[in-house]
Write an enzyme that holds these catalytic residues in place. Structure first.
Site, PDB file in Angstrom:
ATOM      1  N   SER A 229       0.861  -1.192   0.000  1.00  0.00           N
ATOM      2  CA  SER A 229       0.000   0.000   0.000  1.00  0.00           C
ATOM      3  C   SER A 229       0.891   1.233   0.000  1.00  0.00           C
ATOM      4  O   SER A 229       2.084   1.150   0.307  1.00  0.00           O
ATOM      5  CB  SER A 229      -0.864  -0.022   1.267  1.00  0.00           C
ATOM      6  OG  SER A 229      -1.474   1.226   1.509  1.00  0.00           O
TER       7      SER A 229
ATOM      8  N   TYR B 127      -4.055  -0.812   9.855  1.00  0.00           N
ATOM      9  CA  TYR B 127      -3.815  -0.979   8.413  1.00  0.00           C
ATOM     10  C   TYR B 127      -2.389  -0.540   8.074  1.00  0.00           C
ATOM     11  O   TYR B 127      -1.656  -1.250   7.367  1.00  0.00           O
ATOM     12  CB  TYR B 127      -4.842  -0.172   7.623  1.00  0.00           C
ATOM     13  CG  TYR B 127      -4.794  -0.417   6.131  1.00  0.00           C
ATOM     14  CD1 TYR B 127      -5.413  -1.523   5.572  1.00  0.00           C
ATOM     15  CD2 TYR B 127      -4.123   0.463   5.286  1.00  0.00           C
ATOM     16  CE1 TYR B 127      -5.378  -1.759   4.204  1.00  0.00           C
ATOM     17  CE2 TYR B 127      -4.076   0.240   3.917  1.00  0.00           C
ATOM     18  CZ  TYR B 127      -4.707  -0.870   3.380  1.00  0.00           C
ATOM     19  OH  TYR B 127      -4.659  -1.088   2.020  1.00  0.00           O
TER      20      TYR B 127
HETATM   21  P1  NAP Z   1     -11.916  -5.009  -1.664  1.00  0.00           P
HETATM   22  O1  NAP Z   1     -12.693  -4.753  -2.907  1.00  0.00           O
HETATM   23  O2  NAP Z   1     -12.525  -4.725  -0.332  1.00  0.00           O
HETATM   24  O3  NAP Z   1     -11.364  -6.506  -1.712  1.00  0.00           O
HETATM   25  C1  NAP Z   1     -10.778  -7.112  -0.604  1.00  0.00           C
HETATM   26  C2  NAP Z   1     -10.763  -8.604  -0.839  1.00  0.00           C
HETATM   27  O4  NAP Z   1     -10.236  -9.268   0.314  1.00  0.00           O
HETATM   28  C3  NAP Z   1     -12.182  -9.148  -1.045  1.00  0.00           C
HETATM   29  O5  NAP Z   1     -12.133 -10.217  -1.935  1.00  0.00           O
HETATM   30  C4  NAP Z   1     -12.505  -9.632   0.344  1.00  0.00           C
HETATM   31  O6  NAP Z   1     -13.537 -10.590   0.394  1.00  0.00           O
HETATM   32  C5  NAP Z   1     -11.170 -10.244   0.730  1.00  0.00           C
HETATM   33  N1  NAP Z   1     -11.124 -10.502   2.154  1.00  0.00           N
HETATM   34  C6  NAP Z   1     -11.222  -9.619   3.162  1.00  0.00           C
HETATM   35  N2  NAP Z   1     -11.190 -10.265   4.344  1.00  0.00           N
HETATM   36  C7  NAP Z   1     -11.072 -11.590   4.064  1.00  0.00           C
HETATM   37  C8  NAP Z   1     -11.004 -12.763   4.848  1.00  0.00           C
HETATM   38  N3  NAP Z   1     -11.061 -12.728   6.194  1.00  0.00           N
HETATM   39  N4  NAP Z   1     -10.880 -13.950   4.224  1.00  0.00           N
HETATM   40  C9  NAP Z   1     -10.840 -14.024   2.877  1.00  0.00           C
HETATM   41  N5  NAP Z   1     -10.915 -12.942   2.078  1.00  0.00           N
HETATM   42  C10 NAP Z   1     -11.033 -11.750   2.666  1.00  0.00           C
HETATM   43  O7  NAP Z   1     -10.627  -4.131  -1.669  1.00  0.00           O
HETATM   44  P2  NAP Z   1      -9.400  -3.961  -2.691  1.00  0.00           P
HETATM   45  O8  NAP Z   1      -9.154  -2.524  -2.751  1.00  0.00           O
HETATM   46  O9  NAP Z   1      -9.587  -4.735  -3.928  1.00  0.00           O
HETATM   47  O10 NAP Z   1      -8.264  -4.604  -1.786  1.00  0.00           O
HETATM   48  C11 NAP Z   1      -7.409  -5.646  -2.199  1.00  0.00           C
HETATM   49  C12 NAP Z   1      -6.063  -5.468  -1.520  1.00  0.00           C
HETATM   50  O11 NAP Z   1      -5.474  -4.269  -2.001  1.00  0.00           O
HETATM   51  C13 NAP Z   1      -6.124  -5.338  -0.007  1.00  0.00           C
HETATM   52  O12 NAP Z   1      -5.023  -6.008   0.573  1.00  0.00           O
HETATM   53  C14 NAP Z   1      -6.007  -3.838   0.192  1.00  0.00           C
HETATM   54  O13 NAP Z   1      -5.504  -3.515   1.454  1.00  0.00           O
HETATM   55  C15 NAP Z   1      -5.049  -3.499  -0.908  1.00  0.00           C
HETATM   56  N6  NAP Z   1      -4.994  -2.087  -1.301  1.00  0.00           N
HETATM   57  C16 NAP Z   1      -6.091  -1.455  -1.800  1.00  0.00           C
HETATM   58  C17 NAP Z   1      -5.970  -0.117  -2.172  1.00  0.00           C
HETATM   59  C18 NAP Z   1      -7.123   0.656  -2.732  1.00  0.00           C
HETATM   60  O14 NAP Z   1      -6.970   1.860  -2.948  1.00  0.00           O
HETATM   61  N7  NAP Z   1      -8.263   0.069  -2.999  1.00  0.00           N
HETATM   62  C19 NAP Z   1      -4.758   0.542  -2.042  1.00  0.00           C
HETATM   63  C20 NAP Z   1      -3.673  -0.144  -1.538  1.00  0.00           C
HETATM   64  C21 NAP Z   1      -3.791  -1.456  -1.181  1.00  0.00           C
HETATM   65  P3  NAP Z   1     -15.065 -10.104   0.672  1.00  0.00           P
HETATM   66  O15 NAP Z   1     -15.563  -9.504  -0.613  1.00  0.00           O
HETATM   67  O16 NAP Z   1     -15.750 -11.367   1.046  1.00  0.00           O
HETATM   68  O17 NAP Z   1     -15.015  -9.097   1.780  1.00  0.00           O
END
Ligand code: NAP
Length: 251
Positions: A143, A156
């Site tokens: 991140s 986080y």
């Molecule tokens: P998202 O749409 O909320 O996706 C998160 C994913 O993780 C979903 O598939 C979610 O499943 C899964 N997840 C969460 N808790 C879980 C658990 N206990 N067991 C299994 N799966 C679980 O968010 P995203 O933005 O795509 O995030 C993906 C990654 O990128 C994360 O690590 C996040 O921290 C990182 N990230 C995101 C951003 C951003 O700007 N969006 C920036 C930097 C890093 P459910 O749908 O069932 O909840």
């Protein structure tokens, strides 16, 4: 000369693959030729259809990564059903927002357990398999808060700073064993994870004002970096945290 980004014949585990960045990375790896084990606590039907749509195999492995209980089974099930394991993408993650003075133990533990503890133990389980095979690729999702402090997201920030450190440690231990460990650090990506920020007019504007590219990332913007780090083109890339941020860190 053969395409150095070709992943034909490879098998990848992608966690949190039902939506957002995980789904986009699964589709990008499949488009480059890999079969996909989509892991998550929610069904990944849409992702499986997208992967199959580009002609690759896809399986769903249900796992709640809030604990490490499912971790060993994921590697075994992937190898049993898809025949091998070459690539692991640790993408599943959560965020909890509150002022540091009010932050609860529950919000601390939930985020650290999912984003950091499960990531390490899944690296360990996949790493054991890859070391035995003599090759493998691990891509963790870091991140901007692997580099910066952020605000109102203490667990986080701690988890993603930890992911960056862990990525380097594992790269050091496993580089000579044929296993590369790197991370992608996404900038601000329009997903469920950032819905609250996108909906907050003032925060949304201040974020956009700082991004040289002038827009939020689309999850698909992470796909190319994942294919690169998973591919032969990145054979000599170890312990790198690759920012894909529209220039955010450069400002
Ligand atoms: P998202 O749409 O909320 O996706 C998160 C994913 O993780 C979903 O598939 C979610 O499943 C899964 N997840 C969460 N808790 C879980 C658990 N206990 N067991 C299994 N799966 C679980 O968010 P995203 O933005 O795509 O995030 C993906 C990654 O990128 C994360 O690590 C996040 O921290 C990182 N990230 C995101 C951003 C951003 O700007 N969006 C920036 C930097 C890093 P459910 O749908 O069932 O909840």
């Amino acid at each position: 000369m053969t395409n150095p980004f070709d992943l034909t014949g490879k098998v990848a585990i992608v966690t949190g693959a039902n939506t957002g960045i995980g789904q986009a990375i699964a589709v990008a790896l499949a488009t480059a030729g890999a079969d996909i084990a989509a892991v998550g606590r929610s069904a990944c039907d849409e992702t499986l259809a997208l992967v199959e749509g580009v002609g690759r195999k896809a399986i769903f492995l249900r796992a709640d990564l809030g604990t490490i209980a499912p971790v060993a089974g994921l590697v075994a099930d992937t190898v049993a059903q898809l025949g091998r394991l070459d690539i692991l993408v640790n993408n599943a993650g959560i965020i909890r927002r509150n002022d540091a003075v009010d932050f609860t133990e529950e919000d601390w533990d939930a985020v650290i357990d999912t984003n950091l503890k499960s990531t390490f133990f899944l690296c360990q389980a996949a790493g054991r398999h890859m070391i035995a095979a003599g090759s493998g690729r691990i891509i963790n999702i870091a991140s901007m808060l692997s580099f910066q402090g952020g605000i109102r997201v203490p667990s986080y920030t701690a988890s993603k700073s930890g992911v960056a450190g862990l990525t380097k440690l594992l790269a050091n231990e496993w580089a000579a064993k044929g296993v590369t460990v790197n991370a992608i650090a996404p900038g601000y990506v329009a997903t469920n994870n950032t819905a609250a920020l996108q909906a907050d007019e003032a925060r949304n504007k201040s974020i956009l004002d700082r991004i040289p590219a002038g827009r939020w990332a689309d999850p698909a913007d992470m796909g190319g970096a994942a294919v690169f780090l998973a591919s032969r083109a990145a054979d000599y890339v170890n312990g790198h945290i690759l920012a894909v941020d529209g220039g955010w860190l450069a400002r």
